[in-house]
Design an enzyme around this catalytic site. Structure first.
Site, PDB file in Angstrom:
ATOM      1  N   CYS A 144       0.822  -1.141   0.060  1.00 49.56           N
ATOM      2  CA  CYS A 144       0.050  -0.076   0.037  1.00 49.56           C
ATOM      3  C   CYS A 144       0.961   1.308  -0.041  1.00 49.56           C
ATOM      4  O   CYS A 144       1.732   1.506   0.977  1.00 49.56           O
ATOM      5  CB  CYS A 144      -0.945   0.084   1.439  1.00 49.56           C
ATOM      6  SG  CYS A 144      -1.978   1.496   1.301  1.00 49.56           S
ATOM      7  N   VAL A 145       0.839   2.119  -0.947  1.00 48.59           N
ATOM      8  CA  VAL A 145       1.671   3.311  -1.067  1.00 48.59           C
ATOM      9  C   VAL A 145       1.052   4.223  -0.112  1.00 48.59           C
ATOM     10  O   VAL A 145       1.833   5.178   0.253  1.00 48.59           O
ATOM     11  CB  VAL A 145       1.415   3.875  -2.776  1.00 48.59           C
ATOM     12  CG1 VAL A 145       2.239   2.940  -3.585  1.00 48.59           C
ATOM     13  CG2 VAL A 145       0.136   4.205  -3.029  1.00 48.59           C
TER      14      VAL A 145
END
Length: 310
Positions: free
Chosen positions: A157-158
């Protein structure tokens, strides 16, 4: 030429710090509009307006603290990696019948990439990552962004600048949960101002406050709707004892051997101690008595062998 999405992995790593600044920026603008511009001054109006403002501010600050606590716990917690000398348990993986595991136990420095001359492991549950040159526990997957194998990996997850795996999945879910509550509270609190923006000719606020209020409402409404979809998806994954990656595997096999029932599936993520379900932490008792929280051992359905024969 085939398109290789993994060439963007370096860019995703660089994007991480920017995302943290972006989230803090959104929180800052929202805090300014709710506390400084709108409900802070309303505390001194007197009457019902002051009481409503007090309730909104107390609830907003509580949810915001829980959101930031969950967010930074997700960011700072290692999702779970595979130790360099980890080997499959003989009892669990039947490693005594697998030449590859036996050789690895005899020679800790064995290069698993060069050991492919032995063929694939004899036991299908014995998994090897050719990129990491290590054995992989059950439900472990290689993350090309992090460059290593992650225990019970869900996704990279950025927004949290981290992988979501066995050791921080609960914290990520709480981050989604409190983000939805905060954005919903902000959206509903600013809705009258948003409507007045288009219906009332005479504006009492300054242009800066009007712009900030408009942007805050639109951003929080957008996030509330998008987060709701993610939250519903992950709740269904939790109750099915599945990760995002494993959900694609289940499409080809409806019988999932890790599905122990909704209650036990939920406890494998949130623990058994109800006092800790809504905070990003586990009780000492759960950490000691539930090996599943460490990301290496996952019980399977007792009737799994019978289901395979059907």
């Amino acid at each position: 030429m085939a398109w290789n999405v993994f060439k963007f992995c370096t860019a995703l790593r660089a994007l991480g710090s920017i995302m943290i600044v972006l989230i803090l920026g959104i929180v800052g603008v929202t805090y300014y509009v709710i506390v400084v511009a709108k409900y802070g001054p309303a505390l001194f109006y007197g009457g019902l307006d002051s009481f409503d403002a007090f309730l909104v501010l107390v609830l907003f600050h509580f949810l915001l603290v829980m959101l930031l606590w969950s967010y930074f716990t997700t960011v700072l917690t290692d999702p779970g990696g595979v130790p360099p000398n980890w080997r499959p348990s003989i009892d669990e993986e039947s490693g005594d019948a697998d030449p590859l595991v036996r050789l690895a136990r005899e020679d800790p420095d064995l290069d698993l990439n060069q050991s492919t001359m032995l063929g694939e492991p004899a036991n299908p549950r014995t998994r090897v990552c050719r990129k990491c040159n290590r054995f992989k526990p059950s439900r472990c997957h290689h993350c090309s962004v992090c460059g290593r194998c992650i225990l019970k990996m869900d996704h990279h997850c950025v927004w949290v600048v981290n992988c979501v795996g066995a050791l921080n999945y609960k914290y990520f879910l709480l981050f989604l949960f409190y983000s939805f509550l905060v954005t919903t509270l902000v959206t509903s609190s600013l809705l009258p101002l948003f409507i007045a923006f288009f219906t009332v000719d005479e504006k009492h606020e300054t242009p800066e406050i009007l712009v900030a209020t408009f942007v805050t409402f639109v951003l929080n409404l957008s996030f509330a709707l998008s987060i709701l979809g993610f939250l519903i998806m992950h709740i269904s994954l939790v109750f099915g004892n599945t990760t995002t990656i494993e959900a694609f595997q289940k499409k080809t096999n409806s019988k999932w051997h890790y599905d122990l029932g909704r209650r036990k599936n939920f406890e494998q993520v949130f623990g058994k101690d109800k006092r800790y379900w809504l905070i990003p932490a586990y009780s000492e008792e759960d950490l000691e008595c539930m090996p599943v929280l460490q990301g290496f051992e996952y019980p399977t359905r007792p009737d799994w062998d019978e289901l395979q024969q059907l």
